[in-house]
Scaffold this active site. Structure first.
Site, short mmCIF file in Angstrom:
data_model
loop_
_atom_site.label_atom_id
_atom_site.label_comp_id
_atom_site.label_asym_id
_atom_site.label_seq_id
_atom_site.Cartn_x
_atom_site.Cartn_y
_atom_site.Cartn_z
N GLY A 1 -15.16 24.39 17.82
CA GLY A 1 -15.83 24.89 19.01
C GLY A 1 -16.52 26.23 18.85
O GLY A 1 -17.05 26.76 19.82
N GLU B 1 -10.48 24.09 12.77
CA GLU B 1 -11.14 22.83 12.41
C GLU B 1 -12.56 22.87 12.98
O GLU B 1 -12.93 22.08 13.83
CB GLU B 1 -10.34 21.61 12.89
CG GLU B 1 -9.95 21.67 14.35
CD GLU B 1 -9.10 20.48 14.81
OE1 GLU B 1 -8.31 19.94 14.04
OE2 GLU B 1 -9.27 20.13 15.99
N GLY C 1 -16.63 22.57 12.89
CA GLY C 1 -17.66 21.75 12.28
C GLY C 1 -18.99 22.48 12.36
O GLY C 1 -19.56 22.95 11.38
N ARG C 2 -19.44 22.64 13.61
CA ARG C 2 -20.75 23.22 13.88
C ARG C 2 -21.00 24.55 13.16
O ARG C 2 -22.04 24.77 12.55
CB ARG C 2 -20.86 23.45 15.39
CG ARG C 2 -22.25 23.80 15.88
CD ARG C 2 -22.20 24.17 17.38
NE ARG C 2 -21.43 23.23 18.16
CZ ARG C 2 -21.91 22.12 18.71
NH1 ARG C 2 -23.19 21.84 18.60
NH2 ARG C 2 -21.14 21.30 19.39
N ARG D 1 -29.29 15.77 20.44
CA ARG D 1 -28.85 16.87 21.32
C ARG D 1 -29.88 17.28 22.38
O ARG D 1 -29.52 17.43 23.54
CB ARG D 1 -28.39 18.08 20.49
CG ARG D 1 -27.22 17.74 19.54
CD ARG D 1 -26.66 18.97 18.84
NE ARG D 1 -25.96 19.85 19.74
CZ ARG D 1 -26.44 20.94 20.27
NH1 ARG D 1 -27.65 21.36 19.93
NH2 ARG D 1 -25.74 21.65 21.11
N TYR E 1 -28.43 16.53 26.08
CA TYR E 1 -28.03 17.65 26.93
C TYR E 1 -29.04 18.79 27.01
O TYR E 1 -28.66 19.92 27.26
CB TYR E 1 -26.61 18.18 26.70
CG TYR E 1 -25.84 17.87 25.46
CD1 TYR E 1 -24.80 16.94 25.53
CD2 TYR E 1 -26.10 18.51 24.26
CE1 TYR E 1 -24.03 16.67 24.40
CE2 TYR E 1 -25.33 18.24 23.14
CZ TYR E 1 -24.31 17.32 23.22
OH TYR E 1 -23.55 17.06 22.11
N CYS F 1 -38.75 4.44 23.51
CA CYS F 1 -39.19 4.10 24.86
C CYS F 1 -38.19 4.67 25.84
O CYS F 1 -37.46 3.95 26.55
CB CYS F 1 -39.30 2.59 25.01
SG CYS F 1 -40.51 1.91 23.89
N GLU F 2 -38.09 5.96 25.85
CA GLU F 2 -37.14 6.73 26.65
C GLU F 2 -37.82 8.05 26.89
O GLU F 2 -38.13 8.75 25.93
CB GLU F 2 -35.88 7.03 25.81
CG GLU F 2 -34.71 6.11 25.97
CD GLU F 2 -34.14 6.07 27.37
OE1 GLU F 2 -34.30 7.06 28.11
OE2 GLU F 2 -33.56 5.04 27.71
#
Ligand SMILES: *Cc1c(COP(=O)(O)O)cnc(C)c1O
Length: 421
Positions: free
Chosen positions: A230, A272, A274-275, A310, A314, A341-342
């Protein structure tokens, strides 16, 4: 201020594109290694400190092999991720399984590999015992509820599906002690992409308080505290990276007071993340296909949200640099889109950029974590390849792009011939 300079020049990218056409994600090995070494060094005061790379962020075994060499473990949350760890040659306590709603096969594989199992719920003690037996080392995930504010992405801890309540976790230690467990861990993670360094110091405090309480109420000495992942990264140029040295110094001070001061040392500190490990050191490289002018101005790329979800899901900001136009003024406002097509298939909305034209090379920053990994195949879009710029500058392909045959690999076309309608 975060540095948004590219580690490649336009001509270097053009050279790479001759062999590996866009789109692709490319990772910078030297930057990843330097960052990993810095993370480790920040916590060198803590004997047994370990960062378990959250492999879900960038599940590429080549990157894991590099991080392992830097002394990192692996944090897995599925059977497939455990299998990836196995194929990198990892075993035992270099692996942590932090999963939830866990199927028995996953516990079984983790136990067979000697991985540290991090239980998400009190009912999993019995489930684990019944299905695979209780290992000698075990960790439990704590949900502090209203003792700790969550952050924007994870929300209020009470609303989160993860972890044991305060009462449950104390009971959990008592139960596991009676079942013969020898080494205990505690884990929590109530934030995602958090940039406030004090947040992580406060999280350590919550766990250190719990550790003292567990010693008193359950008579259990906890051996390691996993502070979760996080840790955020500065996606926006005006944001600031989390100062790990500051976080470490804050945790050390609390450690001296609450752990050493209460006779609870040694306690190993784990993360732990990641980012924060690979995120800033990956780039999605794409080419401009079309410039479209209707009510707005659109720059259509050959990449889409299937390569980087991403921004679409969001509204996340990802910085964009146009190779070779780094120093040109940002005078034109674009929506930078993909071809799904979004209508939310946009990498940026109303972004000021240098004037673009077809074939311009557009580099989207900070795709080294939760980038390629979140890719998908909607609209028949194929996931791109992944490249690595080695420390010596050489480019290697660490995952080839998907082909149409890969896409259809799970469909039986022979069966289709005999399929009567
Ligand atoms: C996603 C996740 C991580 C990694 O999160 P980052 O934001 O990439 O640091 C670590 N642990 C758990 C349990 C997770 O779900």
């Amino acid at each position: 201020m975060a540095d948004k300079k590219l580690p490649f020049s336009k001509s270097q990218l053009e050279e790479i594109i001759k062999t590996y056409p866009t789109p692709f994600h490319i990772y910078d090995e030297k930057a990843i290694r330097d960052n990993a070494a810095r993370f480790k060094k920040a916590f060198e005061w803590n004997e047994g400190f370990k960062e378990y790379f959250a492999i879900k962020a960038t599940p590429n075994p080549y990157l894991m092999k590099i991080l392992r060499e830097e002394g990192f473990g692996i944090d897995c949350s599925s059977e497939t991720e455990l299998e990836l760890a196995k194929r990198v040659g990892m075993s035992g306590d270099e692996i942590m399984l932090t999963s939830n709603d866990t199927p028995a096969e996953e516990f079984k594989l983790a136990k067979d590999m000697g991985a540290i199992i991090n239980l998400d719920d009190i009912s999993h003690i019995e489930y684990l015992e019944k299905n695979v037996g209780v290992p000698e080392t075990i960790c439990m995930r704590y949900n502090p509820g209203d003792l700790k504010q969550g952050n924007l992405i994870i929300g209020h801890p009470e609303e989160a599906k993860y972890g044991f309540t305060h009462e449950q976790i104390i009971d959990g230690y008592k139960i596991l002690k009676n079942k013969g467990v020898k080494q205990f861990g505690v884990h929590t993670m109530v934030a995602s992409n958090e940039l406030d360094p004090d947040y992580f110091v406060e999280t350590a405090e919550v766990l250190f308080n719990l550790i003292a309480e567990v010693a008193e109420k359950a008579g259990v000495r906890i051996n390691f505290a996993n502070l979760g992942g996080g840790i955020g990264i500065p996606y926006q140029p005006e944001q600031k990276a989390v100062d790990l040295e500051y976080v470490s110094a804050g945790i050390k001070k609390l450690y001296e007071k609450k752990i050493e001061g209460n006779g609870l040392a040694p306690l190993k500190i784990f993360f732990e993340s990641g980012r924060a490990i690979t995120g800033p050191y990956g780039y999605l490289v794409a080419s401009v296909l079309h410039i479209k002018k209707t009510y707005k101005l659109f720059a259509g790329l050959d990449a889409s949200m299937a390569n980087l979800m991403r921004p679409g899901i969001y509204g996340a900001y990802h910085h964009i640099t146009v190779a070779g136009k780094e120093n040109e003024p940002h005078t034109v406002k674009y929506d930078v889109t993909g071809s799904l097509c979004e209508n939310n298939d946009k990498f940026a909305i109303d972004r000021m950029l240098p004037e673009l034209e077809p074939d311009d090379i557009v580099v989207i920053h900070d795709t080294g974590a939760h980038g390629h990994a979140m890719g998908f195949n909607y609209n028949g879009k194929l996931r791109s390849g992944e490249l690595l710029q080695r420390v010596n500058g050489k480019i290697v392909e660490i995952r080839r792009p998907e082909t149409i045959e890969d896409y259809f690999a799970t469909v039986d076309f022979e069966g289709l011939k005999d399929f009567k309608v």
